[in-house]
Structures are given as C-alpha cells and as structure tokens.
Write a protein that holds these residues in place. Sequence first.
Motif, PDB file in Angstrom:
ATOM      1  N   VAL A  37      -3.006   2.164  -6.030  1.00 20.00           N
ATOM      2  CA  VAL A  37      -4.101   1.590  -5.254  1.00 20.00           C
ATOM      3  C   VAL A  37      -5.192   2.628  -5.000  1.00 20.00           C
ATOM      4  N   LEU A  86       0.839  -1.201   0.000  1.00 21.02           N
ATOM      5  CA  LEU A  86       0.000   0.000   0.000  1.00 21.02           C
ATOM      6  C   LEU A  86       0.874   1.250   0.000  1.00 21.02           C
ATOM      7  N   SER A 134       0.977   3.057  -3.440  1.00 22.26           N
ATOM      8  CA  SER A 134      -0.260   3.758  -3.098  1.00 22.26           C
ATOM      9  C   SER A 134      -0.852   4.510  -4.291  1.00 22.26           C
TER      10      SER A 134
END
Lengths: 279, 258, 245
Positions: free
Chosen positions: A44, A37, A41
């Motif tokens: 995502v 993550l 990121s």
Amino acid sequence: MSETGTGGPIASDETFRRLGMAAALVVALSVGAFLALLFLSGHVIPGRQLINYGLLAELAQPSSDYYGAYINILQVFLLTAVMSVICGVFVGLGRISKTPLTAGIARLYVEFFRGTPFLFQIMAIYYGVPAFFEPGTFPLTNFTWPAAIVALTLNHAAYSGEALRGGIESLPTGQMEAARSLGMSYVQAMRNVVLPQAWRNAVPAVGNDLIILVKDTSLLSVIAFPELISQFQYTYSQQFEAWAPLVLVGVFYLTITVPLSALVNYAGEVADPSRRAEP
Amino acid sequence: MGGGDDGTESETDGTPTEAETVRVASGIPYPPFEMMENGEPTGFDYDMGAAIFEEQMGREMEFLDRSFDGIISGLQNGNYRVIMSAMTITEDRKENIDFSDPYFTAYQTVAVLENSDISSKAGLRGKTVAVQKGTTGAEAADDLQTEFDGDLTVSRYDSSASAFNAVLNNQAVAVINDNTVSAEYVNQNDEELRFVMGDGVAAEQRDDPPEYLTLSIEEYGIAFRKDDDEFRERINEILATLRENGTYDDIYSTYFAG
Amino acid sequence: MNEAPLLAFENVHKYFGETHVLKGIDLGVDEGELVVVIGPSGSGKSTLLRCANRLEEIQEGEIRLAGTPLTASDADVNRLRQRIGMVFQSFNLFPHKTAAGNVTLAPRKVRGIADEKAEERAETLLERVGLSDQRDSYPAELSGGQQQRVAIARALAMDPDVMLFDEVTSALDPELVGEVLGVMRDLAAEGMTMMVVTHEMGFAREVADRIVLMADGEIVETGEPERFFTDPETERAEQFLSKLL
Ligand SMILES: Nc1ncnc2c1ncn2[C@@H]1O[C@H](COP(=O)(O)OP(=O)(O)O)[C@@H](O)[C@H]1O
Ligand SMILES: [Mg+2]
C-alpha cells in the motif's frame, strides 16, 4: 407525538436496528481496513513495511524464546486457575459466614485484593516480602515463580470468591433450610445442596475472571517473569521493530483466551439450571 | 520525530558566526546525563555543553529536549547544531553523522553481594544475572550468555533499582550495568554490594583501566552533521582543554560517584 | 396414651428483634396424634413449626422431643432434626437432583446408607406418594402437586418420629391440592405423628385429632375438631370461623 405510533421519542425499533447495523458495519470496515493496511502495508505504502515478515518468521521458529514464554504463562495460568478457584470457595464461604469475625476477615480480604491494583500486589510481594530479610539472606532464590503464583492466586481468589458468593446468595434460603431440616450439617448442606447449585450460577463470572487471569500474566513482566510482554520488549529493544513481535504476542494470547472463552460459554450453558427442564 | 518545528534559519547555511546561539539537542530525561530540575535542564551533558559553548566559546547555548529515537534525523535536517545526549559512538551511527572525541567512557561492570564468592567473569557461568531492560548492560549480558553457550540466565527488570534489589534479595547473583549507575548503588550500599574486580576489555584497550572487571566499553561523543568538520575540530580542542584545566573532573564529580 | 407428649412446647417465647412473635406457647403433641394449627396470617404458626425444627432459635421456654430438650444449647441439632420431618409451603426440592436423588440424598450423606439400599427405599417411598414413574424426573419437570409429594417422600426417608407441614398446599393450583392431602391422609391413617398448619378446614375437620387456634403469638383455643368447628368456646375462635365462610 402520537400515543399509538410505533416510534418512541427517540427512535423506532426499526431505525434503531438499522443504526446498530450501520455502526457495526463501520466498525468492521475500519478494523478490516486497519488490518489490511497493517498486513499489506508494503504494497500500500511503497517502502513502508509495517510487519517485518522475515523477523516474524524468525520469531515464530520452534527454537524461538517466545515458546518458552508462552509455555510459562500457560503453566502459571493453569496452576493459578485451579488454586484461585479452590481458594475462592473458601473466600465465598467466609463472606456468607454468620460468624462476624470470619465474615469480617473475608470482607477485608476481598476489599483489599479487589481494591488495590494487581501491579501493586505483585510488587508488594516480589519486592516487599524479601525486604523483611537482611540483604543476601532471603531463602527463596527463584522467588519469581512463587511470587507470581501467590499474587495471581490471592488476587483472583477474591474475584472467584465474590462470584461464588453471588451464586450462593441468589439461591432461595429454602434450599439450605430444607437440607438442614433433613439433619444435614452446615458443611454437608453446603457441599451437597448449596455449592453445586451456586457453582452453576457462578460459572459465567468465574469464567470471565479466568480470562482476565490469562491477561494478568502480562503484568508479571515487572518481576522479570519470562512471559510474552517481556519477550516483546526484548525484541523491540533489540530490533526496533514493533509489529512483528506484537502480532506474534497477540496471536499467542488469543490461542489461550479464545478457546477458554468458548469453554466458558459452553460450561455456562450446560450449568444453566433452567435447562434442567429439558429432557 | 525530532522536529522541523523550530527556527532553523541561522544554522542551515553551515557557516555560523561566533556570536550565534548554539542549539544542542538532548533526549531528556536520562539522568544523570540530562534531566529537568525545577523546569530547567541540568545534568552532565548540560554542564559540559555550558562549559564548552558558553565558557570556552562565549556563545549562548539553547538546550533542547528531543525524543532520542528521532534525534539524529533532526540533526541532519538542521534543526540544531549538535547532539549531547549520552550517545554511544557506534559504526552504524558514524555512517550518518560524525562524533567528537569521546567525552565520556562507560564500562559494563559486574556488581555482586559483598560476601559473594564470585571473583571473575567465569564465576557467572550457570548463574542468574539481573539487568535493566533495553540497556547496554542487558546487551553485555546477552553477549556473555552467548559466550557461555547459553549457560547463563538473564533476568530483565524495568529499572536498575529492581535489578539491584534482585541481587539483594537473592534472585540473581550479579547486576550487569553501567559503571556510573552501578557505582551509585555500590557506594550507597557498600556494606552489602561490591564490584567484581579484575581486568577485562578495558585493560586490553586502555592505558589506565579501572580496577573493576569490565565486560565492554562504550564511549559517548558529541554528534555533528557530516559537513561540520571545522566546528567539530574546534570542540575537540576545547574538550582537551577542559580535561587539562580540571573543569571536566569538577563536572564529573558533580554527577558521578565512581 | 403416654403421659408425656412426643413433642412438647413449654412456655415458648420467640422474638424477632423487638417483635414478640410467640408469647408463651404451651402445647403437647402425643405420639400418633395429628394436631392442626390454624389462625390468621402473621399469628406465628410457621414460626412455631420452625422453632420445633430449630430453624429459629427461641429466647425463653423449652421444646422437647420424647423428653430430650431440643432447644438446649448443647443439643445435637443434626441428630434431632433427623427425627423431625419438615415439609415447606414452597417445596424446596433440590433442583439439581432427580426425584429419587432428592429422596436418597440425606440418607446417603447423613446416615451413610449404601446407594443401592437408599435407592430401594426411595422406590418404596415414591410409590407410597404415587410417583414411582417419576423417579428420574427433575423437579422442574414435575407439577407442584408432584413436587410436594416428592418433598414428603424426602422427609419420610429419614424415618422421622414427627412430621411438620407448613401450609403445604397453599402454593398449589386448586386441582392439585387433593393429591397432596390424600398422601397426608394416608400418613395419618398409618399412625404418623403430625403437626399441620393449614387453611384447608375440610381436611382439618376430617383428619385432625385436635385443632389449635393461634392468634397474635398465643394459643387462643384448642379442642376436638367437631366441637371446635360447631361450638367454639372463645369469641376469637368464633370470629375466625365466621370469616372463613
Ligand atoms: N425472619 C423474620 N424476621 C422478622 N420477623 C419475622 C420473621 N419471620 C416471621 N416474622 C414475623 O413474625 C410474625 C409471625 O410470622 P409467621 O410465623 O410467619 O406467621 P404465620 O405463619 O402464622 O402467618 C409475623 O409478624 C412476621 O412478620
Ligand atoms: Mg406461615
């Protein structure tokens, strides 16, 4: 509950093993997910890039101030590692002294430096010592380095001293007696018989303390020592970007502590007296 | 960050009546501009707010504690009417919000030991200066370092007290910091510390520059939503009134020495 | 025979705190003599030997080596200890040194003897205790009997005038006792002055010049081994010998 059953009152060995594996997996997956993550990121969560890779690349350039900070903590670590271990020998010897005055002073020393936070000690030295002088008359104009070295050495000498004392006290008293009965002086017996063996016992504890020493350099940020945490704070206050400098600083610390920890494990294995039996 | 938490109903339509309470957001603590004393907010901004909204406008003021880093979005969301939080007027911020006329001017100044031989900005070349981490003083020092082609060492301390201690302890030759904060230290230690005097940026930009050397000027403004012009102009008038009738000076001298 | 004994105990008193452990010991060991000290556990035998080496301090009396007071506060302890070899029940070999390293350490460090010389001498001594092929072995690689023989060689390396043995076979498996006693027997035959605390009565009877029986911190009886074992004078000695059967 059966007396002969494999299961105890809580869990059988097999259940325990499985639970342990499950827990480890959960931790590994959580960490993996967190890292994914963090590093991905941007892919995502649309528009939410946690690590500014451009900034990271900029900070990692050879001209970056982070390298200066990194070299600084490496230097202060190497210097104080050597000095604190040498001073630690004297602290350890003081602790086991049969002379009450020596033993008492050594004990007070250890109690003080283990019993107060390092942050307190570094502040007491950096801010407290110059306070003995009239304003503007303190003779050391670059006191940050001496204060850092003295504080780290005094603090960690207490810990290495205790590690060494443990190493000495775990030896049978017969070792000292045998050496003395051959006519060796106390100092000769210590140097040739007791300390070489005590060292081996103390290696894991001293090594552990050296790893803590690396991390303690971060506390030098309070005395304006140019180290990695100060660099992070600087970047953060300038750019309001947390993760790019955090990643860099984390990697820098690990490049010291991971090899150091491997070295400590290796030294611990080599030093283990029980391995002497092997050819 | 900043809210959505508290009642916004009365201020979202943008046409408040005179009787309404004015909600003011502030990043407490930032002494002496805003801080808590015995559980009550106080400080320069608080007193200014009270003078503007309560004395001059005759309305109630609610002084809210909000985290500084989210304080602007809270204003835009309509969670409060204005921000009074020692906020520097910058071009960046002006893209999102409007400011009142400056109600406070902060200068970046240079404080040195009383017996120091440094008498100008150029005297700092090659020396070490102390700053507080993350302050505009630190930024001014960075700019000076660039101006000197790197020939200046900047030591960054956690507090302004540590930075001043560094000078008293011979660890740095000067502190670069806000005039208001530095004036406190210089006045408290007037045997040991002094400002470096001389003209600086203030002389170029103002009619009545201070006597001490100024490295940069910052002006604080009250922040408004972009669509709140009428209210903003009203407050600009009140600010002028407060300066004329002496209220501003009274409040200023309550909190600042220099 | 010299009139003055080589090692002399005179009215030796030793306390551990309140406990009176040696209660006025008078004993002389002549040059070349082998004295075996026996007695029940806790009677003070080890303490007596340890006092002779100043591993323990005495509170009253005097111990002299060839006329020099060992127990004087200004005695040069390190020098005197070189003249008194000690072998311990628990071997106390230096585990970080090889057999040869154990033997050469004190001559090199204390006497400043050159490494090669010390090595040569170690070779001779290890041969004498039957361990010339174990010179490079570490203590952990040696059997108990071998370790104890290295310990004897180590003590001999300082050329002591007297050798003290404190139950040196008690920690050994029975089949290893013989090899150590053999080395001690050879030493005795060569005329070494020895003070031996042991429970090996066969050895005592065969090799000792004199038997000393201790009980409760006192010497109860001394005598020639033959006479002592066949015809003890004191009731205490009779009791002790009868328990051995
Ligand atoms: N270090 C010591 N501290 C206190 N008491 C001791 C110490 N060493 C020996 N003793 C006591 O002294 C007495 C004699 O002990 P020791 O000389 O070891 O006897 P032996 O060797 O004849 O078995 C015993 O009562 C023992 O408990
Ligand atoms: Mg004993």
